[in-house]
Design a protein around this motif. Structure first.
Motif, PDB file in Angstrom:
ATOM      1  N   GLY A   1       0.799  -1.216   0.000  1.00  0.00           N
ATOM      2  CA  GLY A   1       0.000   0.000   0.000  1.00  0.00           C
ATOM      3  C   GLY A   1       0.830   1.264   0.000  1.00  0.00           C
ATOM      4  O   GLY A   1       0.287   2.369   0.085  1.00  0.00           O
ATOM      5  N   GLY A   2       2.151   1.126  -0.088  1.00  0.00           N
ATOM      6  CA  GLY A   2       3.033   2.294  -0.094  1.00  0.00           C
ATOM      7  C   GLY A   2       4.075   2.198  -1.193  1.00  0.00           C
ATOM      8  O   GLY A   2       4.162   1.203  -1.920  1.00  0.00           O
ATOM      9  N   SER A   3       4.874   3.243  -1.306  1.00  0.00           N
ATOM     10  CA  SER A   3       5.914   3.278  -2.334  1.00  0.00           C
ATOM     11  C   SER A   3       7.278   3.649  -1.756  1.00  0.00           C
ATOM     12  O   SER A   3       8.240   3.798  -2.501  1.00  0.00           O
ATOM     13  CB  SER A   3       5.542   4.295  -3.427  1.00  0.00           C
TER      14      SER A   3
ATOM     15  N   ILE B   1       2.818   1.567  -6.304  1.00  0.00           N
ATOM     16  CA  ILE B   1       2.301   1.157  -5.006  1.00  0.00           C
ATOM     17  C   ILE B   1       2.434  -0.364  -4.881  1.00  0.00           C
ATOM     18  O   ILE B   1       1.869  -1.109  -5.673  1.00  0.00           O
ATOM     19  CB  ILE B   1       0.825   1.567  -4.823  1.00  0.00           C
TER      20      ILE B   1
ATOM     21  N   ASP C   1       1.724  -3.944  -3.758  1.00  0.00           N
ATOM     22  CA  ASP C   1       0.562  -4.659  -3.224  1.00  0.00           C
ATOM     23  C   ASP C   1       0.694  -6.173  -3.346  1.00  0.00           C
ATOM     24  O   ASP C   1      -0.209  -6.911  -2.931  1.00  0.00           O
ATOM     25  CB  ASP C   1      -0.733  -4.198  -3.913  1.00  0.00           C
TER      26      ASP C   1
END
Length: 367
Positions: free
Chosen positions: A94-96, A223, A225
Motif C-alpha cells: 500500500g506504499g511506495s 504502489i 501490493d
C-alpha cells in the motif's frame, strides 16, 4: 598569471568553505560508518562471533515473510565481517517508500523493526554528505561543490608548483602571517591529491544521478501490493548458479523486484580480485518468474573506462588499502577546516596592508 590564480583560489575558498566543510566532515565520519553503528546500536548491528554457518537465504526470507506479511523484501545486504548483521530493505504493502531493518543471519532473528531513511544517525549523515538533506537541489549543490573543490585543489597546486623546495618549512619564529602561510601550503599540498580523488568521484556520481533523475519520465510512484517474483524460486539456487559461473564469487547483495518487470539481481565480488574493484564487481540478473539467467558481468572483463569508474567506489570511501587508507581519508576530511581557518586568518592579517595600498591609490588619483 599567479595573481589571477590567487584571486580565483581565494574567491572559491569563500564560496565553498562552509558547505564543503559539512560534506567533508560528514564524509570522514562515514568512512567509519560500521564502527559508529557498532557503538551507537550494537544490539542491531553486531551478532557476535559466528559459531555456525549462515542460514540459507530461502530460510531467512521465509522467516521475514512470516513475521511481516504486509511487507516485501526488495534488497538483502550481506557484509564480509562474520559478526555483522544483514541489512534488509523492504517496502510496505500500500506504499511506495522503502525502509530497512537488521536481521541475524545465523538465527533469522529480526533485530529491529522497519525504519524509514534517515532514522539512524549515520544514515542522516549519509544524506547530509550526498544531498545536504535537500533532495535533488542538494544533489546539484553537492555536485557543484565537488567540481569547485577540484578547481580549488588544482589552482592551489599550480600556485605552489615548486612546493618541494619549502614543503616542510614551518617558520615558527616568523610573523604569524608567514607561519600561517607555511602551514596553509603544507596542508594544502599534502591533501590536494586525495581531495582531487574525492572531488572527481563525488562529482561523477552526483552528476550521473542528476542526469538519470532528469531523464526519467514523470510517473506516479508504484504502489506495492503483491510479490513481484515467483515465490517458488530458490534464491540459494540462484546464488549457487552465480558461484558456478564465477569461481570464487561471494555474494554481497540480492536485489528482489521492487517494480513490475524488474529482475532478480545477485551482486558480489571475487576472491583475489583487483583491490580497486568493489564488493559489487560481479553482477548477474535472473528472470523474476522463471529464474533464467538474463545477463552476467564481471567488471574485470569490462572495458578500461568501466573499470576506472567502477574503482571510484573504493577510492571515494578510502578502503583501497584497508584501515590505513581509511584513516588517511578520514583525516583529509578534516583538512578543509585547517585550510579555512588558516586562510581566513591570513586574510584578516593582510587587512592593514590592503588598507595602506588602497589609501596610496586614492592619494595618487587625488594628485
Amino acid at each position: 598569471m599567479n595573481r589571477i590564480l590567487f584571486n580565483i583560489h581565494r574567491v572559491l575558498a569563500f564560496l565553498i568553505c562552509l558547505p564543503l566543510l559539512l560534506i567533508c566532515v560528514s564524509g570522514s565520519a562515514l568512512v567509519f560508518k560500521h564502527e559508529l553503528d557498532s557503538i551507537l546500536m550494537p544490539e542491531r548491528v553486531l551478532v557476535g562471533e559466528a559459531t555456525a554457518t549462515r542460514l540459507p537465504f530461502d530460510t531467512l526470507l521465509q522467516s521475514f515473510n512470516s513475521h511481516y506479511p504486509g511487507y516485501e523484501v526488495t534488497g538483502w545486504r550481506i557484509f564480509a565481517k562474520p559478526n555483522r548483521s544483514d541489512l534488509v530493505y523492504v517496502m510496505a504493502h500500500g506504499g511506495s517508500d522503502w525502509s530497512s531493518l537488521f536481521v541475524d543471519p545465523y538465527t533469522a532473528k529480526i533485530l529491529s523493526p522497519p525504519q524509514p531513511p534517515r532514522y539512524y544517525l549515520t544514515d542522516a549523515l549519509r544524506e547530509l554528505h550526498y544531498q545536504l538533506l535537500l533532495g535533488k537541489v542538494g544533489l546539484f549543490i553537492a555536485a557543484l561543490l565537488a567540481v569547485l573543490m577540484c578547481l580549488q585543489a588544482i589552482t592551489g597546486l599550480i600556485l605552489h608548483r615548486k612546493f618541494w623546495k619549502v614543503l616542510f618549512t614551518l617558520r615558527f619564529q616568523a610573523r604569524p602571517i608567514i607561519y600561517l602561510g607555511d602551514m596553509h601550503k603544507l596542508v594544502g599540498v599534502l591533501v590536494s591529491p586525495v581531495l582531487l580523488v574525492l572531488g572527481v568521484t563525488g562529482a561523477y556520481w552526483n552528476i550521473n544521478q542528476l542526469i538519470y533523475s532528469v531523464a526519467q519520465p514523470l510517473a506516479a510512484p508504484y504502489i506495492v501490493d503483491q510479490r513481484l517474483y515467483n515465490s517458488s524460486l530458490s534464491v540459494d539456487a540462484l546464488v549457487a548458479e552465480s558461484r558456478k559461473r564465477f569461481p570464487g564469487f561471494e555474494v554481497s547483495f540480492i536485489a528482489l523486484p521492487a517494480k513490475p518487470g524488474y529482475a532478480i539481481n545477485v551482486l558480489g565480488g571475487r576472491d583475489r580480485q583487483n583491490p580497486f574493484f568493489s564488493e559489487f564487481s560481479v553482477s548477474l540478473s535472473y528472470h523474476a518468474q522463471t529464474g533464467v539467467l538474463i545477463t552476467a558481468r564481471d567488471i574485470q572483463d569490462a572495458e578500461l573506462g568501466d573499470q576506472i569508474t567502477h574503482s571510484f567506489r573504493r577510492l571515494h570511501f578510502g578502503d583501497v588499502a584497508g584501515l590505513g587508507s581509511r584513516m588517511i581519508w578520514a583525516l583529509v576530511g578534516f583538512s578543509p577546516l585547517a585550510l579555512m581557518l588558516s586562510g581566513l586568518s591570513m586574510y584578516y592579517l593582510r587587512r592593514p596592508v590592503r588598507k595602506r595600498i588602497a589609501e596610496r591609490r586614492r592619494e595618487g588619483r587625488a594628485q
